[in-house]
Design a protein around this motif. Structure first.
Motif: not given
Lengths: 127, 109
Positions: A105, A112, B32, B34
């Motif tokens: 990013s 993640d 997010y 995610r």
């Protein structure tokens, strides 16, 4: 096929330091898309993320453990390690190491999801 | 860093569908995309079932699917099978690091 294996002492005394090592095989710690993480699970309870490290040494720690935790990486031995100081009985848990895939990013490489896990090792804290 | 909220348990008969919710805040799960989901059988390490809200890793049956709306993510198991029994955990990236859900026990009746 990536494989992770935790190793360390089977018992830690209260107020001492818990030290664990994770050895990987079938892959490389120097991966631009991976972090390497420690997660724990107290008996009968849920998962708690402890922290993650990138091969460059960049670390992220759980704020609730940050003052007591250090994670390091040794690319040459294909190992990364966890140290948790001043342990108490509440640190008794199964400790897992895992690979944490990441994404890029504007803020950099961000951890993640966990796609490969070690089998876990139970570390009791008791005198 | 607060854990994401999941129902303690869900159950269903073989062939039915069950949904597990995972609720966070606008600063984490809501901010997010995610979100990942893990399945854990007794005495074993968690296994990745869904990543980045709705993606399935290779080898995960397509009866497992994921979605997200606002601050809540969901794992849907369609056509429930006996082997789907176990504990399920959601996880999300947050500005404070990674956080797991409280866990949900899935029982196949």
């Amino acid at each position: 096929q990536l494989h992770l294996q935790e190793s360390g002492p089977g018992l830690v005394q209260p107020s001492e330091t818990l030290s664990l090592t994770c050895t990987i095989s079938g892959g490389f710690l120097r991966s631009s898309s991976s972090y390497w993480a420690w997660i724990r699970q107290p008996p009968g309870k849920g998962l708690q993320w402890i922290g993650s490290i990138y091969y460059t040494g960049t670390t992220f720690y759980n704020p609730s453990l940050k003052s007591r935790v250090a994670i390091s990486v040794d690319i040459s031995t294909k190992q990364f390690s966890l140290k948790l100081i001043s342990v108490t009985a509440t640190d008794t848990a199964v400790y897992y190491c895992a690979r944490q895939e990441s994404y890029s990013s504007d803020s950099g490489v961000i951890p993640d999801y966990f796609d490969h896990w070690g089998q876990g090792t139970l570390v009791p804290v008791s005198s | 860093q607060s854990a994401l909220t999941q129902p303690p348990s869900v159950s269903g008969s073989p062939g039915q569908s069950v949904t597990i919710s995972c609720t966070g805040a606008s600063s984490d799960l809501g901010h997010y995309n995610r979100v990942s989901w893990y399945q854990q059988s007794p005495g074993t390490a968690p296994k990745l079932m869904i990543y980045e809200v709705s993606n399935r890793p290779s080898g995960v049956p397509d009866r497992f699917s994921g979605s997200k709306s606002g601050n809540t993510a969901s794992l849907i198991i369609s056509g429930l099978q006996a082997e789907d029994e176990g504990d399920y955990y959601c996880s999300s990236y947050t500005s404070s690091g990674t956080v797991f859900g409280t866990g949900t026990k899935v029982t196949v009746l």
